[in-house]
Design an enzyme around this catalytic site. Structure first.
Site, PDB file in Angstrom:
ATOM      1  N   GLU A 215      46.948  43.347  51.708  1.00 50.58           N
ATOM      2  CA  GLU A 215      48.255  43.562  51.069  1.00 50.58           C
ATOM      3  C   GLU A 215      47.994  43.634  49.576  1.00 50.58           C
ATOM      4  OE1 GLU A 215      51.073  43.915  52.753  1.00 50.58           O
ATOM      5  OE2 GLU A 215      50.204  43.536  54.718  1.00 50.58           O
ATOM      6  N   CYS A 249      54.718  42.267  43.331  1.00 46.86           N
ATOM      7  CA  CYS A 249      53.896  43.388  43.793  1.00 46.86           C
ATOM      8  C   CYS A 249      54.704  44.656  43.992  1.00 46.86           C
ATOM      9  CB  CYS A 249      53.189  43.020  45.093  1.00 46.86           C
ATOM     10  SG  CYS A 249      54.319  42.505  46.389  1.00 46.86           S
TER      11      CYS A 249
HETATM   12  P1  NAD Z   1      43.656  38.579  42.828  1.00 48.17           P
HETATM   13  O1  NAD Z   1      43.170  39.720  43.641  1.00 48.17           O
HETATM   14  O2  NAD Z   1      43.054  38.341  41.503  1.00 48.17           O
HETATM   15  O3  NAD Z   1      43.523  37.194  43.629  1.00 48.17           O
HETATM   16  C1  NAD Z   1      44.059  36.967  44.928  1.00 48.17           C
HETATM   17  C2  NAD Z   1      43.264  35.914  45.651  1.00 48.17           C
HETATM   18  O4  NAD Z   1      41.930  36.377  45.821  1.00 48.17           O
HETATM   19  C3  NAD Z   1      43.156  34.554  44.957  1.00 48.17           C
HETATM   20  O5  NAD Z   1      43.360  33.521  45.908  1.00 48.17           O
HETATM   21  C4  NAD Z   1      41.713  34.522  44.469  1.00 48.17           C
HETATM   22  O6  NAD Z   1      41.172  33.213  44.488  1.00 48.17           O
HETATM   23  C5  NAD Z   1      41.006  35.359  45.506  1.00 48.17           C
HETATM   24  N1  NAD Z   1      39.774  35.991  45.019  1.00 48.17           N
HETATM   25  C6  NAD Z   1      39.426  36.283  43.747  1.00 48.17           C
HETATM   26  N2  NAD Z   1      38.212  36.872  43.702  1.00 48.17           N
HETATM   27  C7  NAD Z   1      37.776  36.948  44.989  1.00 48.17           C
HETATM   28  C8  NAD Z   1      36.600  37.466  45.600  1.00 48.17           C
HETATM   29  N3  NAD Z   1      35.606  38.024  44.884  1.00 48.17           N
HETATM   30  N4  NAD Z   1      36.499  37.391  46.944  1.00 48.17           N
HETATM   31  C9  NAD Z   1      37.483  36.854  47.676  1.00 48.17           C
HETATM   32  N5  NAD Z   1      38.624  36.350  47.157  1.00 48.17           N
HETATM   33  C10 NAD Z   1      38.775  36.404  45.818  1.00 48.17           C
HETATM   34  O7  NAD Z   1      45.223  38.838  42.723  1.00 48.17           O
HETATM   35  P2  NAD Z   1      46.283  38.026  41.885  1.00 48.17           P
HETATM   36  O8  NAD Z   1      46.060  38.275  40.425  1.00 48.17           O
HETATM   37  O9  NAD Z   1      46.352  36.619  42.355  1.00 48.17           O
HETATM   38  O10 NAD Z   1      47.640  38.765  42.328  1.00 48.17           O
HETATM   39  C11 NAD Z   1      48.133  39.906  41.710  1.00 48.17           C
HETATM   40  C12 NAD Z   1      47.845  41.149  42.523  1.00 48.17           C
HETATM   41  O11 NAD Z   1      48.261  40.961  43.853  1.00 48.17           O
HETATM   42  C13 NAD Z   1      48.617  42.344  42.021  1.00 48.17           C
HETATM   43  O12 NAD Z   1      47.803  43.484  42.083  1.00 48.17           O
HETATM   44  C14 NAD Z   1      49.751  42.481  43.026  1.00 48.17           C
HETATM   45  O13 NAD Z   1      50.300  43.760  43.149  1.00 48.17           O
HETATM   46  C15 NAD Z   1      49.092  42.027  44.276  1.00 48.17           C
HETATM   47  N6  NAD Z   1      50.071  41.538  45.228  1.00 48.17           N
HETATM   48  C16 NAD Z   1      50.295  42.235  46.373  1.00 48.17           C
HETATM   49  C17 NAD Z   1      51.259  41.784  47.255  1.00 48.17           C
HETATM   50  C18 NAD Z   1      51.562  42.504  48.555  1.00 48.17           C
HETATM   51  O14 NAD Z   1      52.255  41.940  49.384  1.00 48.17           O
HETATM   52  N7  NAD Z   1      51.054  43.697  48.763  1.00 48.17           N
HETATM   53  C19 NAD Z   1      51.967  40.633  46.985  1.00 48.17           C
HETATM   54  C20 NAD Z   1      51.707  39.959  45.808  1.00 48.17           C
HETATM   55  C21 NAD Z   1      50.743  40.414  44.932  1.00 48.17           C
END
Ligand code: NAD
Length: 464
Positions: A215, A249
């Site tokens: 997502e 998002c």
């Molecule tokens: P992010 O991708 O930085 O982090 C999300 C999660 O991934 C965190 O728990 C983090 O610890 C983990 N993570 C970080 N690096 C990782 C790695 N190398 N391997 C595995 N896991 C890792 O995202 P964010 O900044 O927390 O959220 C914002 C983003 O999320 C925006 O792009 C937004 O559009 C998206 N988002 C999408 C939805 C949806 O439902 N499609 C909902 C909310 C947010």
């Protein structure tokens, strides 16, 4: 590989064993788990809202209620109500050469599902997927974001109080923990976060052949067609864009309006913001940006656009240290605001000559998570829907397709893989196991081997 112990995540091995031993939890057990989840949220509602407020350095209580707690309780109610029906075996058609016989699909649990969640709606995006995971009879390990440390620790404590450690656990930690977590041989992994990290998660999962639901984010456009009243569009856009200070998002990332209407739309949006956030600075008025790093990125992006010749507009009102809602007209084509997902309270307004031109602009970017079309004209609506793909759509409004119990929620292309919520989430978290049973007579065993004239006949008839 799948049987190796995982000393850094002992809960994984315990859970995996339990999922193989008690493979098919019955309806009552699943409903029981869902009601534990409901109790956990309802009984700790105040504390949950308080820690989220602290993690954000300020987020209105009512936003946490309306955008996290209420949708979560609704999805719990919907799943509990319909689960019995979703779990039923589904009879399928049997073609005549296989008659007499019957065929059906059993929706079975997958086993242990990993959930990796982001910070922007920390409760809903950790526990929303959990509803589908538990409803489908699975067990779950959750890795919440390190950017909401207070909430993540609270979630860990609450989950250990309300669930057995072989049903749900929470693993907290930073990026290294997240990386190790995504490398566990889960039976399914559901990740909500950025597209860049989604790529890494899918790579880690591929080593175990773990299927993923991703997502992700992206630049979700709002298109205002020539016929639509600007004041009505402004009202919806303000709701979608400035709630949670744009850290949503499916927030409209930018708006496309007909040439000559950008200033008029901007005026309507500013008026609306001024009445929506009269006490922006006060506690509970308007959300803050999650970290200084995220805030600086936004400030620099606006500065870049200004230097490139854009007009920057802001409402009156004192926003203190927070980033005020900001409108950007005539941003230069290559600036960050028009390249990357903004994820903050900054709204570029882009003009177009024809709807085809607007659609070409959208299609120059990666496939978005959401698309918003404002029009009462059927032809224009069709042109927009046909002209650009997106994960989901709200027409003449923003955000609300995500709140529909009976619609799948997910992205397409760079905005995600697979969808969840409601019945679609139940299916996504289940294995559709196909079963065929011949009747009293099995024609294929009569044919041979050894193959004779009957086989020739069958080849002639069925091989047409
Ligand atoms: P992010 O991708 O930085 O982090 C999300 C999660 O991934 C965190 O728990 C983090 O610890 C983990 N993570 C970080 N690096 C990782 C790695 N190398 N391997 C595995 N896991 C890792 O995202 P964010 O900044 O927390 O959220 C914002 C983003 O999320 C925006 O792009 C937004 O559009 C998206 N988002 C999408 C939805 C949806 O439902 N499609 C909902 C909310 C947010």
């Amino acid at each position: 590989m799948k049987d190796e112990a995982h000393p850094e995540f002992p809960a994984f091995d315990t859970m995996r064993k339990a999922s193989r031993r008690d493979r098919l939890p019955e309806l009552a057990t699943r409903k029981d788990r869902l009601s534990s989840l409901r109790r956990m949220v309802v009984e700790n509602r105040d504390e949950i809202a308080r820690v989220i407020d602290t993690d954000f350095g300020g987020r209105p209580r009512k936003e946490t209620e309306l955008l996290e707690i209420v949708p979560l309780l609704n999805t719990l109610r919907n799943t509990s109500r319909h689960l019995g029906r979703w779990m039923r075996d589904e009879r399928r058609h049997v073609a005549w050469p296989f008659q007499p016989g019957s065929a059906w699909v059993r929706h079975e649990p997958l086993g242990v599902v990993g959930i990796i969640s982001p910070w922007n709606y920390p409760l809903l995006l950790a526990l929303g997927p959990l509803v589908d995971v538990l409803g489908a009879g699975n067990r779950a390990m959750i890795k919440p974001s390190e950017l909401t440390p207070g909430f993540s620790e609270l979630l860990k404590r609450l989950v250990s109080n309300y669930f057995d450690a072989d049903v749900v656990t929470v693993e907290t930690g930073g990026v290294e923990v997240a990386q190790a977590f995504s490398a566990l041989p889960f039976d399914h992994l559901i990740f909500t976060g950025s597209t860049a990290v989604g790529r890494k998660v899918m790579q880690a999962a591929a080593a175990n052949l773990t299927p993923v639901t991703l997502e992700l984010g992206g630049k979700s456009p709002a298109v205002v067609a020539p016929d639509y009243p600007l004041d009505k569009a402004a009202r919806s856009i303000v709701l979608g864009k400035f709630t949670n200070a744009g850290q949503t998002c499916i927030a409209p990332d930018y708006v496309l309006v007909p040439e000559g209407k950008a200033e008029a739309l901007a005026r309507q949006i500013i008026d609306r913001i001024e009445s929506a956030y009269p006490a922006a600075r006060s506690e509970g008025g308007y959300a803050d940006i999650i970290t200084a790093r995220h805030r600086n990125r936004l400030v620099e992006a606006v500065e870049e656009a200004r230097e490139g010749g854009a007009t920057i507009l802001r409402p009156s009102g004192d926003y203190g240290d927070k980033i005020a809602p900001t409108l950007v007209i005539d941003a230069p084509g290559q600036c960050l605001l028009l390249r990357e997902e903004i994820f903050g309270p900054i709204l570029p307004i882009v003009t177009y000559g024809s709807l085809d031109e607007a659609l070409a602009f959208i299609n120059r970017h990666a496939r978005p998570l959401a698309l918003y079309a404002f029009t009462d004209d059927r032809t224009a609506r069709g042109t927009i829907l046909d002209g650009a793909i997106s994960g989901g759509v709200t027409l003449n409004g923003t955000l609300l397709h995500i709140a529909q119990d009976d619609l799948p929620f997910g992205g397409v292309g760079d905005s995600g893989i697979g969808a969840y919520h409601g019945r679609d989430g139940f299916r996504r978290m289940s294995h559709a196991r196909s079963i065929y049973k011949p009747g009293f007579f099995n024609a294929f065993e009569v044919i041979g081997p050894p193959f004779g004239k009957l086989a020739d006949f069958v080849i002639r008839v069925l091989g047409r």
